[in-house]
Every structure is written in structure tokens, then in C-alpha cells.
Design a protein around this motif. Structure first.
Motif, short mmCIF file in Angstrom:
data_model
loop_
_atom_site.label_atom_id
_atom_site.label_comp_id
_atom_site.label_asym_id
_atom_site.label_seq_id
_atom_site.Cartn_x
_atom_site.Cartn_y
_atom_site.Cartn_z
N ASN A 1 -5.09 -17.14 1.59
CA ASN A 1 -5.20 -18.45 2.22
C ASN A 1 -5.10 -19.51 1.14
OD1 ASN A 1 -5.99 -20.83 3.55
ND2 ASN A 1 -7.32 -19.70 4.95
N ASN A 2 -3.91 -20.06 0.99
CA ASN A 2 -3.69 -21.08 -0.02
C ASN A 2 -2.64 -22.08 0.48
OD1 ASN A 2 -1.03 -19.93 -0.63
ND2 ASN A 2 -2.11 -18.32 -1.77
N HIS A 3 -2.25 -22.99 -0.39
CA HIS A 3 -1.31 -24.04 0.00
C HIS A 3 0.00 -23.47 0.54
CE1 HIS A 3 0.71 -27.95 -0.14
NE2 HIS A 3 1.73 -27.33 -0.72
N ALA A 4 0.46 -22.38 -0.04
CA ALA A 4 1.74 -21.80 0.36
C ALA A 4 1.66 -21.03 1.67
CB ALA A 4 2.27 -20.90 -0.75
N THR A 5 0.50 -20.47 1.97
CA THR A 5 0.38 -19.56 3.11
C THR A 5 -0.26 -20.17 4.35
OG1 THR A 5 -1.81 -18.73 2.48
CG2 THR A 5 0.11 -17.65 1.48
N LYS A 6 -0.88 -21.34 4.20
CA LYS A 6 -1.75 -21.83 5.28
C LYS A 6 -1.02 -22.06 6.60
CE LYS A 6 -1.39 -26.68 3.76
NZ LYS A 6 -2.16 -27.87 3.32
N ASP A 7 0.24 -22.51 6.55
CA ASP A 7 0.95 -22.79 7.80
C ASP A 7 1.29 -21.51 8.56
OD1 ASP A 7 0.82 -25.51 7.45
OD2 ASP A 7 2.81 -25.66 6.51
N VAL A 8 1.85 -20.54 7.85
CA VAL A 8 2.23 -19.30 8.53
C VAL A 8 0.99 -18.51 8.92
CG1 VAL A 8 2.48 -17.84 6.46
CG2 VAL A 8 3.86 -17.37 8.49
N LEU A 9 -0.04 -18.56 8.10
CA LEU A 9 -1.29 -17.88 8.41
C LEU A 9 -1.93 -18.48 9.66
CD1 LEU A 9 -3.00 -15.60 7.10
CD2 LEU A 9 -4.40 -17.41 6.07
N LYS A 10 -1.88 -19.79 9.75
CA LYS A 10 -2.44 -20.44 10.94
C LYS A 10 -1.65 -20.09 12.18
CE LYS A 10 -3.41 -24.92 13.01
NZ LYS A 10 -3.40 -26.39 12.86
#
Length: 406
Positions: A82-91
Motif C-alpha cells: 500500500n503505497n503511492h504507486a499501488t493505492k489506486d489499483v489496490l482500492k
């Protein structure tokens, strides 16, 4: 570990079939176990990484993970970040119920967890306030839900079991997908048609494939997409259970196609393609709307795309096959009209039997012609052909549809 999402590359259905499955197969061949991580760079290069997934790939991913969990007899480990790069796809995956469905969820307000993935739930949080559309959720349909297996036991006849399941699913499908169908002019006018067919396909998945069936529909300003995926017995085994009738002889089309030696491909792989064609042919002869009707409507009425995958083979039908499909649909509609007259007027089949068999024979020959055209185009330019063959077998039946917005 195998990375599900690669940096700056969208995981599409094409990349899933052509590269991701191959990567998984090679990994399993060399290792005694398998582990996934959601994104390629993890917590490294977070400001230089970008991860995306085409939503309709999610049912395929869940089907594959379920197959692996059955093979290894345990949930498959998934590392999250869960970081800046992953937050959109993770959400998006979180809000689409991917994690609820694949994990160990027992909260009745969310989808029941299938226990096919093992991940740390602590990474699922601290998302931006703006949520994706609530209807953009992956769904799982199973005979293990709502006591359906027990309810089906009271029916001795296969058609009765099917009718019961369709009656159960048609309300569920309407609840899950109707709002999304209303949002595209191309589907809004035929909402009942799509709900009827989706209910039929989901019933096929859970009843005949004897497995869970995953489905997701996604709408944006460009198109409506939906995907249905199961990891069940596939077309070949399913067709073996069909009884012969005056209108259908099992493998009738396939026997003809097996004699046509146009494609120089492995016989086992070619067998998968021929069973796809046999399934579509069988669908044109049924007394209820189904797979062929979906394909014809998507391609002819909306200029959309229809993809059907079985084991190692796939067909992609678009408006390039318009002329051939038009003739087949005319014949299909004529045959279907006879079925409706028989049902509505409660008359004996024999009255229309001769004409229905004549139409069926025309349909058979048109399918042979369609097959030859598809094969010729593959031989001339396989990269842009409607036929795809893959080196890795992906068990089950997988359907993807794309309908452009008007």
C-alpha cells in the motif's frame, strides 16, 4: 514470487492469456509451490511505477487462483503493498470485492470468502475518499450458496433443475447488473434480453461446469464490458451429457470439422476449437436464448466484440464476420420462432418437425462455412485472426464481451 501486475502495463485479458498464464505454468514447472505478489516493484520505485488492470480480467484471475488453490489444497499466498504507486489499483480491487471474495471473509454484509487467497488485510485501507461505482463488483455464483444444492435434489429431471436455477438467478442478475445495463444506450433497450442470457450462462456455469462462476460488468463512457469465467469441466465434457433428439445429434458439427484439415496445429488444441464451434452450433438449436444469441446481438446490433475461450483455444468474433453471422441469425430466429409457437400454442412438435430439421441442416452447413472462413483467415494472417491458440491450457469456459457506447 510471480507479479500479477507489471509496471506500466495493463493486465488485460489478452496479456492474461498470452503471457501471464505462461509465466505461471513455467513457475509451477520449476517450483513445488506458488506465491504471488500484487505488483512488480513492491515498495521500490514507488514514484516511477504505475499499475493497472482491466476490470473484466478479474473473473479470469479468480478462476485461475481457484484452480491453483484446489491443486495445492490451500489458499495461495499474495503479498500486498500500500503505497503511492499501488493505492489506486489496490482500492479498486478492494471496492470491487476482490479481496472479500477471495479471502476468508465471514461478514454477511460482504461476499462470502472462498478462501483461495491468503493475504494481510492490514494493507487494505487508507484510501482516497472518492469510491468507484458500487455496481462495479465481481460476483461469485455457486451451488454452495443459499442452500441451492439441497434445493436441487427435489428435481429429478435436468430441465427442471435448470429452470429452477434460472428462476433463482434471474432476480439476482437483475439486481447485480440492471443499473449498469441501463447506462449504455446499446444495452438499455435490451436489458431484459441481456439479463435473460446472463442468467442462462451463469446457470450453465454452476450446473454443468460443477464449479464456482465468477462474473463482473464494468461501464465507462466508452463501452460496457462483462466477463464470465468458470474452471469447470469445459465444453467437451459438458456436450457429452447432451441427449440426441430429432434436432440435435451430439458432435454432429464437430465430426464434420474434424475432417477439414485446414489448420496445421496440434490435434488436441484443434479439438478445443472444434468444441467451441460445436457449442455455438448447439446453442443455435436450443429452445431458449443463450451463447449464440449473445454473440450475434453483441456483434450485429452493437458492433461489439465477443470472445470465447476453452482450454487452449479462443475465438474472437467482431463485425468482420457480419455477413456470415447475419445468415446464421436469420436461421436461428426462424427456428426459435417455431419453438415459441409450440410453447405458446401447446401444439405437438411433429407439426413443425420437418421444417425445423431443414433449418437445422442449413445452420449446420453455415457453421461449416464459417469455420472454413475463420481458418483461412488464420492461415493468411494469424496475428489478426479471429482464432487464438495458446500453449498453456486454461481450464474451464471464459466469456468476454465488449459493447461500445453509442
Amino acid at each position: 514470487m510471480i507479479s500479477i501486475l507489471k509496471n506500466n502495463k495493463t493486465l488485460t485479458t489478452f496479456s492474461f492469456y498470452s503471457s501471464f498464464l505462461k509465466q505461471v505454468a513455467l513457475y509451477i514447472k520449476d517450483k513445488n509451490d506458488i506465491k504471488f505478489k500484487l505488483v512488480e516493484n513492491g515498495d521500490n520505485l514507488i514514484f516511477d511505477s504505475n499499475y493497472r488492470i482491466d476490470p473484466i480480467t478479474i473473473p479470469l484471475l479468480l478462476s485461475l487462483i481457484e484452480q491453483l488453490s484446489k491443486f495445492y489444497k490451500k489458499p495461495i499466498e499474495l503479498s500486498l503493498f500500500n503505497n503511492h504507486a499501488t493505492k489506486d489499483v489496490l482500492k479498486f480491487l478492494h471496492k470491487s470485492d476482490f479481496f472479500y471474495l477471495s479471502g476468508n471473509n465471514k461478514n454477511p454484509y460482504f461476499p462470502y470468502g472462498r478462501k483461495i487467497l491468503d493475504f494481510n488485510e492490514a494493507y487494505l485501507g487508507n484510501f482516497a475518499k472518492k469510491d468507484p461505482r458500487p455496481e462495479h463488483r465481481v460476483r461469485c455464483y455457486s451451488l454452495n450458496d443459499n442452500n441451492l444444492s439441497e434445493k436441487l435434489k427435489i428435481f429429478k429431471d435436468e430441465d427442471e433443475r435448470r429452470d429452477f436455477l434460472i428462476s433463482e438467478y434471474i432476480y439476482t442478475v437483475r439486481e447485480h447488473f440492471q443499473e449498469l445495463l441501463f447506462d449504455n444506450i446499446s444495452t438499455a433497450e435490451d436489458t431484459d434480453f441481456y439479463i435473460e442470457i446472463l442468467s442462462e450462462l451463469i446457470t450453465n456455469g454452476v450446473l454443468h461446469s460443477k464449479s464456482n462462476t465468477f462474473a463482473l460488468m464494468f461501464v465507462n463512457r466508452y463501452s460496457t464490458k462483462f466477463s464470465i469465467s468458470d474452471n469447470g469441466i469445459g465444453f467437451e465434457e459438458s456436450l457429452k451429457s447432451k441427449n440426441e433428439s430429432y434436432i440435435y445429434k451430439p458432435s454432429e458439427l464437430k465430426h464434420k470439422l474434424d475432417k477439414i484439415k485446414i489448420l496445421k496445429v496440434n490435434d488436441k488444441v484443434l479439438n478445443n476449437l472444434n468444441f467451441i464451434m460445436e457449442t455455438l452450433y448447439f446453442s443455435t438449436l436450443k429452445n431458449r436464448r443463450g451463447l449464440f444469441d449473445l454473440m450475434a446481438s453483441v456483434v450485429l446490433d452493437t458492433n461489439g466484440y465477443f470472445r470465447l475461450h476453452n482450454d487452449n483455444a479462443q475465438i474472437i468474433i467482431s463485425s468482420r464476420m457480419r455477413n456470415e453471422l447475419l445468415e446464421l441469425r436469420k436461421l436461428r430466429d426462424r427456428l426459435f420462432q417455431y419453438y415459441m409457437e409450440i410453447i405458446i400454442n401447446e401444439i405437438e412438435d411433429d407439426r413443425f418437425k420437418e421444417e425445423m430439421v431443414s433449418i437445422k441442416n442449413e445452420i449446420l452447413e453455415y457453421f461449416v462455412q464459417l469455420y472454413c472462413i475463420l481458418c483461412d483467415k488464420y492461415n493468411n494472417d494469424f496475428k489478426y485472426s479471429s482464432i487464438r491458440f495458446y500453449s498453456v491450457k486454461f481450464k474451464g469456459v471464459h466469456i468476454e464481451v465488449e459493447i461500445p457506447a453509442v
